[in-house]
Design a protein around this motif. Structure first.
Motif, PDB file in Angstrom:
ATOM      1  N   ASP A   1       1.048  -0.918  -0.194  1.00 25.04           N
ATOM      2  CA  ASP A   1      -0.051  -0.241   0.459  1.00 25.04           C
ATOM      3  C   ASP A   1       0.998   1.203  -0.253  1.00 25.04           C
ATOM      4  N   HIS A   2       1.545   0.983   0.615  1.00 29.80           N
ATOM      5  CA  HIS A   2       2.670   2.627   0.725  1.00 29.80           C
ATOM      6  C   HIS A   2       3.917   2.826  -0.465  1.00 29.80           C
ATOM      7  N   GLN A   3       3.923   1.870  -1.259  1.00 32.19           N
ATOM      8  CA  GLN A   3       5.206   1.569  -2.204  1.00 32.19           C
ATOM      9  C   GLN A   3       5.300   2.907  -2.877  1.00 32.19           C
ATOM     10  N   LYS A   4       4.687   3.436  -2.917  1.00 27.95           N
ATOM     11  CA  LYS A   4       5.001   4.927  -4.413  1.00 27.95           C
ATOM     12  C   LYS A   4       5.123   5.529  -3.506  1.00 27.95           C
ATOM     13  N   ALA A   5       4.658   5.698  -2.050  1.00 31.13           N
ATOM     14  CA  ALA A   5       5.369   6.353  -0.955  1.00 31.13           C
ATOM     15  C   ALA A   5       6.807   5.723  -0.475  1.00 31.13           C
ATOM     16  N   ARG A   6       6.585   4.841  -0.556  1.00 28.30           N
ATOM     17  CA  ARG A   6       7.829   4.665  -0.326  1.00 28.30           C
ATOM     18  C   ARG A   6       9.418   5.790  -1.630  1.00 28.30           C
ATOM     19  N   GLY A   7       8.952   4.888  -2.534  1.00 30.73           N
ATOM     20  CA  GLY A   7       9.744   5.527  -3.864  1.00 30.73           C
ATOM     21  C   GLY A   7      10.069   6.768  -3.703  1.00 30.73           C
ATOM     22  N   GLU A   8       9.001   7.893  -3.883  1.00 30.53           N
ATOM     23  CA  GLU A   8       8.885   9.048  -3.127  1.00 30.53           C
ATOM     24  C   GLU A   8       9.894   9.220  -2.710  1.00 30.53           C
ATOM     25  N   LYS A   9      10.345   8.822  -1.299  1.00 24.03           N
ATOM     26  CA  LYS A   9      10.806   8.715   0.371  1.00 24.03           C
ATOM     27  C   LYS A   9      12.215   9.277  -0.676  1.00 24.03           C
ATOM     28  N   GLY A  10      12.151   7.963  -1.156  1.00 21.02           N
ATOM     29  CA  GLY A  10      14.031   7.579  -2.041  1.00 21.02           C
ATOM     30  C   GLY A  10      14.448   8.571  -2.482  1.00 21.02           C
ATOM     31  N   LYS A  11      13.393   8.663  -3.560  1.00 20.36           N
ATOM     32  CA  LYS A  11      14.027   9.715  -4.817  1.00 20.36           C
ATOM     33  C   LYS A  11      14.677  11.409  -4.216  1.00 20.36           C
ATOM     34  N   LYS A  12      14.123  11.708  -3.312  1.00 19.46           N
ATOM     35  CA  LYS A  12      14.173  12.507  -2.304  1.00 19.46           C
ATOM     36  C   LYS A  12      15.283  12.469  -1.064  1.00 19.46           C
ATOM     37  N   ILE A  13      15.511  10.939  -1.056  1.00 19.66           N
ATOM     38  CA  ILE A  13      16.764  11.324  -0.541  1.00 19.66           C
ATOM     39  C   ILE A  13      17.929  10.461  -1.526  1.00 19.66           C
ATOM     40  N   SER A  14      18.286  10.380  -2.838  1.00 22.31           N
ATOM     41  CA  SER A  14      18.858  10.405  -3.958  1.00 22.31           C
ATOM     42  C   SER A  14      19.419  12.020  -4.235  1.00 22.31           C
ATOM     43  N   ALA A  15      17.903  13.044  -4.262  1.00 19.71           N
ATOM     44  CA  ALA A  15      17.959  14.177  -4.837  1.00 19.71           C
ATOM     45  C   ALA A  15      19.402  14.528  -3.926  1.00 19.71           C
ATOM     46  N   LEU A  16      19.073  14.627  -2.384  1.00 20.14           N
ATOM     47  CA  LEU A  16      19.976  15.272  -1.606  1.00 20.14           C
ATOM     48  C   LEU A  16      21.503  14.985  -1.474  1.00 20.14           C
ATOM     49  N   ARG A  17      21.689  13.336  -1.992  1.00 24.74           N
ATOM     50  CA  ARG A  17      22.972  12.567  -1.691  1.00 24.74           C
ATOM     51  C   ARG A  17      23.369  13.245  -3.111  1.00 24.74           C
ATOM     52  N   SER A  18      22.741  13.692  -4.563  1.00 26.55           N
ATOM     53  CA  SER A  18      23.485  13.993  -5.033  1.00 26.55           C
ATOM     54  C   SER A  18      23.511  15.405  -5.851  1.00 26.55           C
ATOM     55  N   GLY A  19      22.585  16.057  -4.156  1.00 30.16           N
ATOM     56  CA  GLY A  19      23.225  17.875  -4.290  1.00 30.16           C
ATOM     57  C   GLY A  19      24.908  17.810  -4.662  1.00 30.16           C
ATOM     58  N   GLY A  20      25.108  18.761  -5.103  1.00 32.58           N
ATOM     59  CA  GLY A  20      25.835  19.736  -5.242  1.00 32.58           C
ATOM     60  C   GLY A  20      27.089  20.107  -4.424  1.00 32.58           C
ATOM     61  N   ARG A  21      26.237  21.206  -3.420  1.00 25.88           N
ATOM     62  CA  ARG A  21      26.318  21.554  -2.194  1.00 25.88           C
ATOM     63  C   ARG A  21      26.301  19.834  -0.758  1.00 25.88           C
ATOM     64  N   TYR A  22      26.099  19.122  -0.597  1.00 27.52           N
ATOM     65  CA  TYR A  22      26.932  17.606  -0.018  1.00 27.52           C
ATOM     66  C   TYR A  22      27.570  16.830  -0.696  1.00 27.52           C
ATOM     67  N   ILE A  23      27.743  17.141  -2.059  1.00 26.46           N
ATOM     68  CA  ILE A  23      29.256  16.333  -3.148  1.00 26.46           C
ATOM     69  C   ILE A  23      30.597  17.101  -2.089  1.00 26.46           C
ATOM     70  N   ASP A  24      29.664  18.627  -2.463  1.00 18.09           N
ATOM     71  CA  ASP A  24      31.505  19.391  -1.872  1.00 18.09           C
ATOM     72  C   ASP A  24      32.018  19.021  -0.926  1.00 18.09           C
ATOM     73  N   ALA A  25      30.743  19.607   0.205  1.00 14.81           N
ATOM     74  CA  ALA A  25      30.828  19.622   1.254  1.00 14.81           C
ATOM     75  C   ALA A  25      31.566  18.014   1.869  1.00 14.81           C
ATOM     76  N   CYS A  26      31.204  17.132   1.752  1.00 12.33           N
ATOM     77  CA  CYS A  26      32.035  15.434   1.308  1.00 12.33           C
ATOM     78  C   CYS A  26      33.747  15.642   1.020  1.00 12.33           C
ATOM     79  N   ARG A  27      33.636  16.695   0.332  1.00 14.81           N
ATOM     80  CA  ARG A  27      35.338  16.083  -0.467  1.00 14.81           C
ATOM     81  C   ARG A  27      36.035  17.224   0.890  1.00 14.81           C
ATOM     82  N   VAL A  28      35.122  18.189   1.453  1.00 14.84           N
ATOM     83  CA  VAL A  28      35.924  19.219   1.837  1.00 14.84           C
ATOM     84  C   VAL A  28      36.271  18.732   2.938  1.00 14.84           C
ATOM     85  N   THR A  29      35.178  17.854   3.388  1.00 12.48           N
ATOM     86  CA  THR A  29      35.342  16.983   5.181  1.00 12.48           C
ATOM     87  C   THR A  29      36.641  15.801   4.844  1.00 12.48           C
ATOM     88  N   LYS A  30      36.751  15.240   3.474  1.00 13.78           N
ATOM     89  CA  LYS A  30      38.080  14.103   4.044  1.00 13.78           C
ATOM     90  C   LYS A  30      38.887  14.641   4.469  1.00 13.78           C
TER      91      LYS A  30
END
Length: 100
Positions: free
Chosen positions: A71-100
């Protein structure tokens, strides 16, 4: 603070795009702008940005884990897309590279 630094770097990037001509000039300008963002971001603000994004990712992941069943498959998919967008965001990637 991190938003102000990122906004300034974006202004520099836009300015370089407008003033540089030719593909070689544009590519070198983009590379230096990206490295400028990393230098200007600083370790403290990068760590803060990364921590904020990771908190958002963790909360979204917890919400997605709580949604079980077909019943919640679409909602899980939407949450997964939001998570993926956050992880692939330029600011997050730059922050990860700077903090290494």
């Amino acid at each position: 603070l991190a938003q102000a630094v990122f906004a300034r770097a974006l202004q520099v990037q836009t300015h370089r795009r407008q003033t540089c001509s030719g593909p070689r000039a544009r590519s070198s300008g983009m590379k230096s702008t990206i490295s400028a963002v990393r230098r200007m971001m600083g370790k403290e603000s990068a760590a803060e940005c990364k921590e904020h994004a990771e908190k958002q990712i963790a909360s979204l992941q917890a919400e997605a884990d709580a949604l079980s069943g077909k019943d919640h498959q679409k909602a899980r998919g939407e949450k997964g897309k939001k998570i993926s967008a956050l992880r692939s965001g330029g600011r997050y990637i730059d922050a990860c590279r700077v903090t290494k």
